[in-house]
Design a protein around this motif. Structure first.
Motif, PDB file in Angstrom:
ATOM      1  N   ALA A 261       0.691  -1.070  -0.147  1.00  0.00           N
ATOM      2  CA  ALA A 261      -0.109   0.100  -0.009  1.00  0.00           C
ATOM      3  C   ALA A 261       0.882   1.394  -0.012  1.00  0.00           C
ATOM      4  O   ALA A 261       0.540   2.237  -0.452  1.00  0.00           O
ATOM      5  CB  ALA A 261      -1.054  -0.202   1.187  1.00  0.00           C
TER       6      ALA A 261
ATOM      7  N   MET B 129       2.217   1.870  -3.378  1.00  0.00           N
ATOM      8  CA  MET B 129       1.184   2.256  -4.561  1.00  0.00           C
ATOM      9  C   MET B 129       0.932   3.802  -4.173  1.00  0.00           C
ATOM     10  O   MET B 129       0.153   4.471  -5.148  1.00  0.00           O
ATOM     11  CB  MET B 129       0.169   1.536  -4.259  1.00  0.00           C
ATOM     12  CG  MET B 129       0.610   0.036  -4.679  1.00  0.00           C
ATOM     13  SD  MET B 129      -0.745  -1.028  -5.460  1.00  0.00           S
ATOM     14  CE  MET B 129      -2.026  -0.903  -4.090  1.00  0.00           C
ATOM     15  N   GLU B 130       1.393   4.408  -2.907  1.00  0.00           N
ATOM     16  CA  GLU B 130       1.044   5.938  -2.863  1.00  0.00           C
ATOM     17  C   GLU B 130       1.864   6.443  -3.784  1.00  0.00           C
ATOM     18  O   GLU B 130       1.537   7.904  -4.050  1.00  0.00           O
ATOM     19  CB  GLU B 130       1.249   6.236  -1.416  1.00  0.00           C
ATOM     20  CG  GLU B 130       0.096   5.787  -0.475  1.00  0.00           C
ATOM     21  CD  GLU B 130       0.919   5.963   1.065  1.00  0.00           C
ATOM     22  OE1 GLU B 130       1.786   6.634   1.264  1.00  0.00           O
ATOM     23  OE2 GLU B 130       0.267   5.269   1.830  1.00  0.00           O
ATOM     24  N   ARG B 131       2.859   6.246  -4.456  1.00  0.00           N
ATOM     25  CA  ARG B 131       3.788   6.871  -5.194  1.00  0.00           C
ATOM     26  C   ARG B 131       2.807   7.477  -6.492  1.00  0.00           C
ATOM     27  O   ARG B 131       2.158   6.655  -7.020  1.00  0.00           O
ATOM     28  CB  ARG B 131       4.993   6.207  -5.634  1.00  0.00           C
ATOM     29  CG  ARG B 131       5.989   7.098  -6.226  1.00  0.00           C
ATOM     30  CD  ARG B 131       7.167   6.184  -6.692  1.00  0.00           C
ATOM     31  NE  ARG B 131       7.177   6.014  -7.957  1.00  0.00           N
ATOM     32  CZ  ARG B 131       8.487   5.420  -8.636  1.00  0.00           C
ATOM     33  NH1 ARG B 131       9.650   5.522  -7.786  1.00  0.00           N
ATOM     34  NH2 ARG B 131       8.443   5.163  -9.756  1.00  0.00           N
ATOM     35  N   ASP B 132       2.973   8.999  -6.704  1.00  0.00           N
ATOM     36  CA  ASP B 132       2.140   9.392  -7.590  1.00  0.00           C
ATOM     37  C   ASP B 132       2.023   8.615  -8.806  1.00  0.00           C
ATOM     38  O   ASP B 132       0.710   8.527  -9.382  1.00  0.00           O
ATOM     39  CB  ASP B 132       2.614  10.773  -7.975  1.00  0.00           C
ATOM     40  CG  ASP B 132       2.512  11.881  -6.788  1.00  0.00           C
ATOM     41  OD1 ASP B 132       1.854  11.502  -5.885  1.00  0.00           O
ATOM     42  OD2 ASP B 132       3.225  12.742  -6.761  1.00  0.00           O
TER      43      ASP B 132
ATOM     44  N   GLU C 166       0.021   5.396  -8.499  1.00  0.00           N
ATOM     45  CA  GLU C 166      -1.112   5.581  -8.543  1.00  0.00           C
ATOM     46  C   GLU C 166      -1.992   6.195  -9.617  1.00  0.00           C
ATOM     47  O   GLU C 166      -3.079   5.544  -9.729  1.00  0.00           O
ATOM     48  CB  GLU C 166      -1.249   6.920  -7.260  1.00  0.00           C
ATOM     49  CG  GLU C 166      -2.287   6.679  -6.387  1.00  0.00           C
ATOM     50  CD  GLU C 166      -2.472   7.625  -5.328  1.00  0.00           C
ATOM     51  OE1 GLU C 166      -2.539   7.426  -4.001  1.00  0.00           O
ATOM     52  OE2 GLU C 166      -1.999   8.891  -5.558  1.00  0.00           O
ATOM     53  N   GLU C 167      -1.467   7.038 -10.422  1.00  0.00           N
ATOM     54  CA  GLU C 167      -1.951   7.288 -11.491  1.00  0.00           C
ATOM     55  C   GLU C 167      -2.208   5.949 -12.653  1.00  0.00           C
ATOM     56  O   GLU C 167      -3.035   5.947 -13.334  1.00  0.00           O
ATOM     57  CB  GLU C 167      -0.992   8.280 -12.279  1.00  0.00           C
ATOM     58  CG  GLU C 167      -1.546   9.171 -13.305  1.00  0.00           C
ATOM     59  CD  GLU C 167      -0.572  10.025 -13.869  1.00  0.00           C
ATOM     60  OE1 GLU C 167      -0.004  10.793 -13.162  1.00  0.00           O
ATOM     61  OE2 GLU C 167      -0.498   9.884 -15.035  1.00  0.00           O
TER      62      GLU C 167
ATOM     63  N   ILE D 168      -2.390   2.857 -11.959  1.00  0.00           N
ATOM     64  CA  ILE D 168      -3.325   2.160 -11.303  1.00  0.00           C
ATOM     65  C   ILE D 168      -4.793   2.673 -11.909  1.00  0.00           C
ATOM     66  O   ILE D 168      -5.602   1.810 -12.320  1.00  0.00           O
ATOM     67  CB  ILE D 168      -3.402   1.909  -9.764  1.00  0.00           C
ATOM     68  CG1 ILE D 168      -1.957   1.026  -9.368  1.00  0.00           C
ATOM     69  CG2 ILE D 168      -4.611   1.225  -9.354  1.00  0.00           C
ATOM     70  CD1 ILE D 168      -1.640   1.309  -8.095  1.00  0.00           C
ATOM     71  N   ALA D 169      -5.019   3.961 -11.333  1.00  0.00           N
ATOM     72  CA  ALA D 169      -6.382   4.586 -11.834  1.00  0.00           C
ATOM     73  C   ALA D 169      -6.599   4.481 -13.248  1.00  0.00           C
ATOM     74  O   ALA D 169      -7.811   4.335 -13.715  1.00  0.00           O
ATOM     75  CB  ALA D 169      -6.157   6.014 -11.402  1.00  0.00           C
TER      76      ALA D 169
END
Lengths: 414, 414
Positions: A160, A163-166, A169-170, A172-173
């Protein structure tokens, strides 16, 4: 650590404040701010230099002004007696991209890594004292890790958190795949700080996540945590993207005085203050003075930019070359004349050909479509006359001067 | 591969069908079903045995009936001349859990791994021919991987794919952390199949994800992909949870005939058919016959269960012991009498004490609170008389028989 500050003499306290004042200049973010002062206090009290880490990617060793934002900060630490740890991320470079998808991250050989590192250092030497710098190659410790070590390392961080790395995160989105090995780049950078026992790690704001990994892993390994010192990113000549070689919006510190001056003159007006602050050696007072004159209308923006351009050239080539570059610029671009020295090309081709073919043959432009576009944008001149027809047939005579854009000239010799 | 089937003689085709018929028995899922027949056909055509992989966790080597579901399947492959690859996951066992959170996954020493493996094999020998089995320890190749190898491996799988694993997905949904090293367990299992070049990997349905990792990595490494053969999970004596040592709902294949028989009699009625099919050596025909008699009322469910219990004991201890166990069960539990052979304890303690202390001293129960609860539930008898008072003071005489629950007896000798 709090006690360090309390134990300081009056004189030492002044020294801490003096250093802090310098380090805070032009910084975007210090994480956590309060710990930096404690580190500096401890360093002054114990007469122990701090270790300042800067990581370098060995795959693109051309240093441009974007890099100098951080190098200037490094110089400040160095001037105050601290130790600079230049870390060449050669392990990463030697691995390449296992998915084979990224062309940029192709595998480098040992020789390439060494050559690129040398290239870096020659250029860095223009700003920092390379003799006082510690050089480290992370393959020295990373290549030795075995699977068990890697698992122990991986056990110290959660999925988790990564996965916070910008950019993760992008992706994944957007449903774009992240290959598992990519999770290891921040781990490596963090582990490097554990090994180097760095006190501070410097980087651009885009290194926010990776530099905090250093704090995370140092804590997990029971070490004192480093401070993240993040410098603003310098936008390139396009005024939008971060300056980088791949975006072709950069001024390299190894470029010729004329090229450097010319490029500096194309810095967007709205970025001028940022450039003055981040990449020149002018003092904060001098910069304030310039800003004031600009606001009051005492200084024309064009003249301010010429001053910036001259300053940049002076920093990397000396005052004499800076003045020559300025004269060259004035004669060519302000007076609209052709420069004294134009590259001469021995012509052995046809006696006439379409203008777009000629531009490509002379390597002034890389494709016919680019040539066509440039003509449409009024960017091509023959003997000083603008070409308006993309289908123009050109008679190629001795002494013909072909000009593309503002600064590319070629003279034909037959 | 399709061509293998076309090239078969009539006789070979019959052989393929014969084997397929056996392998399909009792299986929950074969992924992908169509490929298994092709593999078997190729094996028959080329007279080349298939490699059947079974991975074992070296940390819990007590084999119970739950394991035998897979072992029975292994035996079928072995009987048809295929090679069994028993893989001891010792690398995982030796690493332990780097976060230190899981008590279950404590680090095993080399000696422990070897001892546990030996324990496995002694028990497996009751079902499969251990002389025809290949033994592999995955530390042999996994311990040799360095960081670069690990990154190359990690580059062959995406984070999204790993997060599809049921338990990961669940933990993400619940916001429970997943440590990055946990992503490596499926990778290791997959890479083991690459190294072993397995044709089929066997496991319970809970191994669905991990076994498919083998297919994934074999493909990425340019190998022929293995088939996943998933066996149903056997519920334990509680009728709910998967049979496992930690849930204490198991019948170990090393347990005594009496214990085994007694536990088998407590199998829930609704699971009887599943046990008959999955863990006995009765033929499908014999089982169908039993089921029919039960449905028609020709066979009493209790008698069917006694037959199941006797069959299980016979499989692991032989017919004679099975008959003795049955007689013992009938005399103790059906007739309600005390068995002929009761463990005798030489008593050297006080002449009288509270009953709850006595039960703990005799190790019939592990704590006073448990003893108190058992008395309240009418589960304790002294010389055949139910104890009703938890504060009862007991005079401890020679020959006193203490009984807890239905099957625990102790006789005092002074």
């Amino acid at each position: 650590m709090k006690k360090a500050i309390e134990q300081l003499t009056e004189e030492q306290l002044i020294e801490v404040k003096r250093q802090m004042n310098i380090y805070n200049q032009g910084v975007q973010e210090i994480i956590p701010t309060e710990e930096l002062e404690l580190k500096v206090a401890k360093s002054v009290l114990e007469k122990r230099p701090l270790k300042i880490k800067l990581g370098l990617d060995p795959s693109a060793p051309d240093v441009h002004l974007g890099h100098t934002v951080v190098l200037k900060k490094i110089k400040q630490f160095q001037d105050n007696g601290h130790i600079i740890q230049l870390l060449i991320g050669d392990f990463t470079g030697k691995i390449g991209d296992p998915t084979g998808k990224s062309v940029a991250r192709k595998q480098l050989t040992d020789d390439e890594v060494k050559y690129n590192a040398k290239t870096y250092f020659e250029q860095f030497g223009k700003i920092v004292d390379m003799e006082k710098v510690e050089l480290h190659y992370n393959s020295k410790w990373l290549a030795k890790l075995n699977f068990e070590d890697v698992i122990q390392l991986a056990g110290k961080i959660t999925v988790a958190r990564l996965m916070e790395r910008d950019d993760f995160e992008e992706r994944i989105a957007l449903g774009k795949p992240i290959s598992l090995h990519e999770f290891f780049y921040p781990l490596m950078q963090g582990y490097d700080s554990v090994v180097l026992e760095s006190d501070i790690e410097l980087g651009g704001t885009d290194q926010h996540f990776n530099i905090l990994m250093g704090r995370h892993f140092q804590e997990k390994f029971g070490k004192e945590k480093q401070i993240a010192m993040l410098m603003p990113l310098l936008e390139g000549l396009d005024g939008v993207e971060k300056m980088s070689k791949s975006k072709k919006n950069y001024i390299g510190i190894d470029e010729s005085p004329q090229e450097m001056y010319g490029k500096a003159m194309s810095i967007p007006d709205e970025l001028m203050n940022k450039y003055l602050e981040l990449i020149t050696d002018l003092t904060p007072e001098q910069i304030d003075f310039l800003k004031e004159d600009l606001e009051l209308g005492k200084l024309h923006p064009r003249d301010a930019k010429m001053l910036l351009a001259k300053t940049i050239v002076r920093m990397y080539h000396g005052l004499e070359d800076a003045e020559k570059a300025e004269q060259h610029f004035i004669s060519v671009f302000q007076k609209g004349t052709v420069p004294d020295e134009i590259p001469v090309i021995e012509w052995q081709g046809a006696n006439e050909m379409p203008v777009i073919n000629l531009l490509v043959e002379l390597k002034l432009l890389s494709s016919k479509s680019e040539a066509r576009r440039m003509i449409k944008n009024n960017g091509v001149k023959l003997n000083g006359n603008r070409v308006e027809d993309t289908d123009l047939q050109v008679a190629i005579s001795d002494g013909l001067i072909v000009q593309v854009g503002k600064r590319k000239f070629v003279k034909i010799k037959k």
